[in-house]
Motif scaffolding. Structure first.
Motif, short mmCIF file in Angstrom:
data_model
loop_
_atom_site.label_atom_id
_atom_site.label_comp_id
_atom_site.label_asym_id
_atom_site.label_seq_id
_atom_site.Cartn_x
_atom_site.Cartn_y
_atom_site.Cartn_z
N LEU A 169 20.69 8.32 19.12
CA LEU A 169 21.21 8.09 20.47
C LEU A 169 22.14 9.21 20.87
O LEU A 169 22.23 9.56 22.02
N ASP A 170 22.93 9.79 19.88
CA ASP A 170 23.82 10.89 20.22
C ASP A 170 23.05 12.12 20.64
O ASP A 170 23.54 12.96 21.38
N ALA A 171 21.82 12.34 20.11
CA ALA A 171 21.04 13.53 20.45
C ALA A 171 20.55 13.50 21.87
O ALA A 171 20.47 14.53 22.53
N TRP A 172 20.25 12.32 22.41
CA TRP A 172 19.64 12.24 23.75
C TRP A 172 20.50 12.74 24.86
O TRP A 172 20.03 13.45 25.75
N ASP A 210 21.43 16.46 29.39
CA ASP A 210 22.34 17.39 30.08
C ASP A 210 21.70 18.75 30.25
O ASP A 210 21.80 19.38 31.30
N ALA A 211 21.03 19.24 29.18
CA ALA A 211 20.39 20.56 29.29
C ALA A 211 19.31 20.56 30.35
O ALA A 211 19.20 21.47 31.17
N LEU A 212 18.50 19.49 30.35
CA LEU A 212 17.42 19.41 31.34
C LEU A 212 17.98 19.30 32.75
O LEU A 212 17.47 19.92 33.69
N SER A 213 19.07 18.54 32.93
CA SER A 213 19.68 18.39 34.27
C SER A 213 20.21 19.73 34.75
O SER A 213 20.06 20.09 35.91
N THR A 214 20.84 20.51 33.84
CA THR A 214 21.37 21.82 34.24
C THR A 214 20.27 22.75 34.68
O THR A 214 20.38 23.45 35.70
N LEU A 215 19.17 22.76 33.94
CA LEU A 215 18.04 23.64 34.32
C LEU A 215 17.45 23.22 35.66
O LEU A 215 17.10 24.07 36.49
N LEU A 216 17.35 21.92 35.89
CA LEU A 216 16.81 21.45 37.17
C LEU A 216 17.72 21.85 38.31
O LEU A 216 17.26 22.21 39.40
#
Length: 333
Positions: free
Chosen positions: A12-15, A20-26
């Motif tokens: 759960l900590d990895a998700w 966050d990384a995907l949101s930043t790229l978007l």
């Protein structure tokens, strides 16, 4: 069981990191697309202005052509009447001079417009270059997003494999726990069976479910937590039997002998403030005697329930006597 919780917690900590990384790229892609749209809009406005300028120049050229045509007509008319209209010739020359000046001014305006158009062309080229750079950045971001998506797919598959392993371990652990519970039930049955044989003729001693019950009157005087001589004898007999059974219980089986003190709901009239203190102190007294008789204190627990776990809810002397009791429960820890 602890390993499974830590695994789930790490998963759960990895998700949140991936999200966050995907949101930043978007957000970056959205910003780049917004810049691209604004650039396109600016270029469209520039081209529209250029077209309007060209239309205006064309209209001016048409007007100049018309004026030149009119001037030529006038010159022809003046040439045919030059002999008779000498004075008008000078006037016409002045008009021609004025028209020449206007033509020169218009020519300068045309040159300025041409320079403006050339500058607009340079700006358009720069914008096209920026648009090309933005498109290259978008392609690179798209490639990175695809790589991240592939990595997430791989991670999901790995998580599914871990979940399957955890489920298998959980199943094995449940089977092991069930086996331990069955073992404890077997030793409980043996313990209670021996006690039943030893105390079968003793009034006020019986088995209720998974508990071995002594009525308080057998062990304690009314309102007291001090064992009677008969009570000490009964607990000593129980201790010897329990030690025999305990020596056969595997060391890896977590178990305790819980001693529960219970009272009736009648108001107490003794040195104890309430039935809580009386029931707890009686349970502690029994545990201390068991320890003195050699029972391992690591496998003993004393609890007091006051009058809140009655066997009989009636308000009779017999019901009160049933509820005043000491229970022994062999259970897991």
């Amino acid at each position: 069981m602890a390993r499974r919780r830590r695994g789930s917690h790490n998963a759960l900590d990895a998700w949140p990191g991936y999200v966050d990384a995907l949101s930043t790229l978007l957000m970056v892609v959205t910003f780049v697309l917004l810049v691209f749209v604004v650039g396109q809009q600016f270029l469209s406005v520039s081209l529209s202005r250029r077209e309007h300028t060209l239309d205006a120049l064309q209209k001016q050229l048409a007007e100049l052509s018309h004026m030149l045509s009119m001037t030529e007509d006038k010159n022809k008319s003046l040439s045919s009447t030059v002999a008779t209209l000498a004075d008008e010739k000078q006037h016409n020359q002045a008009q021609l001079q004025t028209l020449s000046t206007q033509i020169a001014a218009l020519t300068g305006q045309l040159q300025s417009k041409d320079q403006a158009l050339a500058s607009a062309d340079d700006t358009s080229k720069q914008q096209n270059s920026k648009i090309s750079d933005l498109q290259a950045q978008i392609e690179e971001l798209t490639r990175q997003l695809q790589a991240i998506s592939n990595a997430l797919d791989i991670e999901k598959k790995a998580e599914q494999g871990k979940d399957a392993q955890i489920a298998d371990l959980g199943s094995k652990l449940n089977l092991a726990l069930a086996d331990k519970v069955n073992q404890l039930k077997r030793y409980r049955s043996e313990f209670f069976g021996r006690l039943r044989d030893l105390l079968k003729d003793q009034k006020g001693v019986n088995v209720v479910g998974d508990r071995f019950v002594f009525q308080s009157e057998i062990l304690f005087p009314q309102g007291s937590a001090d064992l009677t001589q008969e009570g000490r004898k009964e607990i000593t007999t129980l201790a010897h039997t329990f030690k025999q059974i305990a020596s056969t219980i595997p060391t890896d089986l977590p178990w305790i002998l819980r001693v529960d003190g219970h009272a009736d709901r009648q108001p107490i009239h003794s040195a104890f403030p309430s039935n809580w203190e009386l029931s707890s102190e009686r349970a502690i007294t029994v545990v201390k005697l068991l320890i003195a008789e050699g029972v391992d204190p690591h496998h003993l627990a004393a609890t007091g329930f006051a009058d809140y776990q009655p066997l009989d809810a009636a308000s009779t002397s017999a019901a009160y006597a049933r509820n005043r009791r000491i229970e022994f429960r062999l259970t897991d820890r």
